[in-house]
Design an enzyme around this catalytic site. Structure first.
Site, PDB file in Angstrom:
ATOM      1  N   ARG A  35       0.817  -1.220   0.000  1.00 46.29           N
ATOM      2  CA  ARG A  35       0.000   0.000   0.000  1.00 46.29           C
ATOM      3  C   ARG A  35       0.851   1.270   0.000  1.00 46.29           C
ATOM      4  NH1 ARG A  35      -4.704  -2.144   4.110  1.00 46.29           N
ATOM      5  NH2 ARG A  35      -5.993  -3.022   2.467  1.00 46.29           N
ATOM      6  N   LYS A 198     -20.685 -17.209   0.828  1.00 42.98           N
ATOM      7  CA  LYS A 198     -22.134 -17.098   1.022  1.00 42.98           C
ATOM      8  C   LYS A 198     -22.850 -16.303  -0.054  1.00 42.98           C
ATOM      9  CE  LYS A 198     -21.975 -17.512   5.995  1.00 42.98           C
ATOM     10  NZ  LYS A 198     -22.171 -16.840   7.267  1.00 42.98           N
ATOM     11  N   GLY A 354     -11.316  -9.017  -1.584  1.00 35.96           N
ATOM     12  CA  GLY A 354     -10.486  -9.830  -0.691  1.00 35.96           C
ATOM     13  C   GLY A 354      -9.911 -11.120  -1.217  1.00 35.96           C
ATOM     14  N   GLY A 377     -13.908  -3.617   0.510  1.00 37.28           N
ATOM     15  CA  GLY A 377     -15.290  -3.181   0.746  1.00 37.28           C
ATOM     16  C   GLY A 377     -15.733  -2.074  -0.195  1.00 37.28           C
TER      17      GLY A 377
HETATM   18  P1  AMP Z   1     -15.941 -14.503   0.620  1.00 38.04           P
HETATM   19  O1  AMP Z   1     -15.261 -13.699   1.669  1.00 38.04           O
HETATM   20  O2  AMP Z   1     -17.423 -14.550   0.750  1.00 38.04           O
HETATM   21  O3  AMP Z   1     -15.470 -14.168  -0.768  1.00 38.04           O
HETATM   22  O4  AMP Z   1     -15.528 -16.016   0.919  1.00 38.04           O
HETATM   23  C1  AMP Z   1     -14.225 -16.484   0.770  1.00 38.04           C
HETATM   24  C2  AMP Z   1     -14.094 -17.762   1.531  1.00 38.04           C
HETATM   25  O5  AMP Z   1     -15.031 -18.699   1.047  1.00 38.04           O
HETATM   26  C3  AMP Z   1     -12.749 -18.414   1.397  1.00 38.04           C
HETATM   27  O6  AMP Z   1     -12.090 -18.370   2.624  1.00 38.04           O
HETATM   28  C4  AMP Z   1     -13.058 -19.832   0.969  1.00 38.04           C
HETATM   29  O7  AMP Z   1     -12.321 -20.797   1.680  1.00 38.04           O
HETATM   30  C5  AMP Z   1     -14.530 -19.976   1.311  1.00 38.04           C
HETATM   31  N1  AMP Z   1     -15.164 -20.990   0.485  1.00 38.04           N
HETATM   32  C6  AMP Z   1     -15.106 -21.124  -0.835  1.00 38.04           C
HETATM   33  N2  AMP Z   1     -15.777 -22.208  -1.253  1.00 38.04           N
HETATM   34  C7  AMP Z   1     -16.296 -22.782  -0.142  1.00 38.04           C
HETATM   35  C8  AMP Z   1     -17.088 -23.931   0.082  1.00 38.04           C
HETATM   36  N3  AMP Z   1     -17.472 -24.712  -0.938  1.00 38.04           N
HETATM   37  N4  AMP Z   1     -17.447 -24.214   1.342  1.00 38.04           N
HETATM   38  C9  AMP Z   1     -17.052 -23.429   2.354  1.00 38.04           C
HETATM   39  N5  AMP Z   1     -16.299 -22.318   2.214  1.00 38.04           N
HETATM   40  C10 AMP Z   1     -15.923 -21.995   0.974  1.00 38.04           C
END
Ligand code: AMP
Length: 396
Positions: A35, A198, A354, A377
């Site tokens: 950064r 999610k 992220g 974000g």
């Molecule tokens: P996000 O911050 O919502 O982009 O989520 C990223 C995280 O989702 C990462 O740490 C991944 O390990 C997790 N992730 C990806 N695929 C899966 C899955 N099939 N089941 C559980 N966690 C997951």
């Protein structure tokens, strides 16, 4: 709107909001200076014009006033090495120490102010506090995309004090240009690749993208909410039962709008959430009880590669599986390689948010995509279609 590249800073003191929120170890050594290095082009442009630079930033999340571990004084030596010149430091970002240091700053000099968030007025967007900051400079430059979605004193309110002398720094201008290339002036076909844990955290983005894109590729944990919503058996995969209707609504809306949604046909499932779990590849709609989907399978990788290869603009947000574990990184790596391949063939690719940034770095493909956003974000809010206060404050 003023442009930093064509503006002359000669004889001017530029108050520059940077994002120096870098990680420090317990001895206050900087463990990743990305950064800081990202802000150097803006700083150097001002200096080479014959101006002076007053840098302001936050560091960490101080709770109640000054805290040693969040002091920006720990950055002075390193910044000085990178700029190959001395850097002055003011022990407070406002008041006597700041005013004294700013008034004695010579043209061609650099001053770093103490952490803005040692004052609660910063995050409150306090106008009087912003006015105190504004007193220090003749011109305001915002080069911090990471905080552009916050209406803080130093990111937004301070701009009011510089109606004719406010502009984006080179880093922030580059970020905006890249995101706009995807969100407002994309070459078609435009494909968004959405992954991560999610559905709930990506709903607003997906909904906004439905009006803009040709394809949405879905991967990661959110796939199983879609699969269950479509009547599939997903074993013990991550599912958000409250979002089954939402998932179906997205699929219907996509059909109405002519957007193709691609869901994973096959899945690599594990019998536990760890790297040593037993694995099997199965149909995403028929994951056995006791097994959880942790990555996309080989058929899906091939199908996604085809879509990505035929795209002219690609936005990637979120991994296809639990890429942190070697056993379940293959799908994410495959998508990253497909994006690199498409980019080589002339597509514009933006990686942001992220974990996809972490993934592209892990697979060392960051220099084979068009742009890796530092936004986090702020980028997510931009993709949701929100107007970011830090950008509005300058664009008007
Ligand atoms: P996000 O911050 O919502 O982009 O989520 C990223 C995280 O989702 C990462 O740490 C991944 O390990 C997790 N992730 C990806 N695929 C899966 C899955 N099939 N089941 C559980 N966690 C997951």
């Amino acid at each position: 709107m003023k442009n930093l590249q064509t503006y002359s800073f000669k004889g001017k003191k530029a108050l520059v909001r940077v994002d120096f929120n870098v990680p420090l170890d317990s001895d206050y050594n900087i463990t990743d200076d990305t950064r800081i290095r990202a802000a150097l082009p803006t700083i150097n442009k001002i200096l080479s014009d014959g101006g002076a630079v007053i840098l302001m930033s936050h560091l960490g999340r101080p709770k109640d006033g000054p805290e040693e571990k969040f002091s920006l004084k720990h950055l002075v030596n390193h910044l000085s090495e990178l700029l190959e010149m001395p850097v002055a430091f003011a022990s407070n970002c406002v008041g006597e120490p700041a005013e004294q240091a700013a008034s004695t700053l010579q043209m061609g000099g650099v001053l770093l102010l103490e952490n803005l968030r040692f004052h609660k007025e910063e995050e409150a967007g306090d106008k009087a506090f912003a006015g105190e900051l504004a007193k220090l400079g003749d011109v305001y430059v915002n080069d911090a995309f990471g905080t552009a979605h916050r209406a803080h004193a130093s990111t937004t309110i301070v701009a009011e004090f510089f109606p004719n002398d406010k502009m984006f720094g080179l880093l922030l201008a580059g970020e905006i240009e890249s995101v706009d290339k995807v969100m407002t002036s994309a070459e078609r076909p435009l494909t968004a690749i959405m992954g991560g844990a999610k559905v709930s955290s990506k709903i607003s983005i997906i909904t906004n993208l439905l009006d803009k894109v040709d394809h949405i590729i879905i991967g990661g944990g959110m796939s199983y909410t879609f699969a269950k919503a479509q009547g599939g058996s997903v074993g013990s995969s991550l599912v958000e039962d409250d979002y089954l209707d939402t998932a179906n609504r997205i699929l219907e809306e996509a059909k109405e709008k002519g957007v193709q949604i691609h869901l994973p046909e096959d899945t690599v499932a594990g019998d536990a959430f760890n790297d040593d779990a037993n694995k099997q590849t199965c149909d995403t709609m028929q994951i056995p009880d006791g097994w959880m989907g942790l990555d996309i399978g080989p058929k899906t990788e091939a199908a996604y590669a085809d879509v990505i290869r035929s795209s002219k603009t690609i936005l990637w947000n979120g991994p296809m599986g639990v890429f942190e574990m070697e056993s379940f990184q293959h799908g994410t790596q495959s998508v990253a390689l497909s994006i690199a391949g498409a980019t080589k063939n002339g597509a514009f690719s933006l990686i942001g948010g992220g974990d996809s940034v972490a993934a592209i770095n892990k697979f060392q493909l960051d220099d084979r995509v068009s742009y890796v956003s530092t936004g986090g974000g702020a980028l997510l809010e931009y993709m949701e279609g929100k107007e970011l206060p830090g950008i509005k404050a300058i664009r008007g």
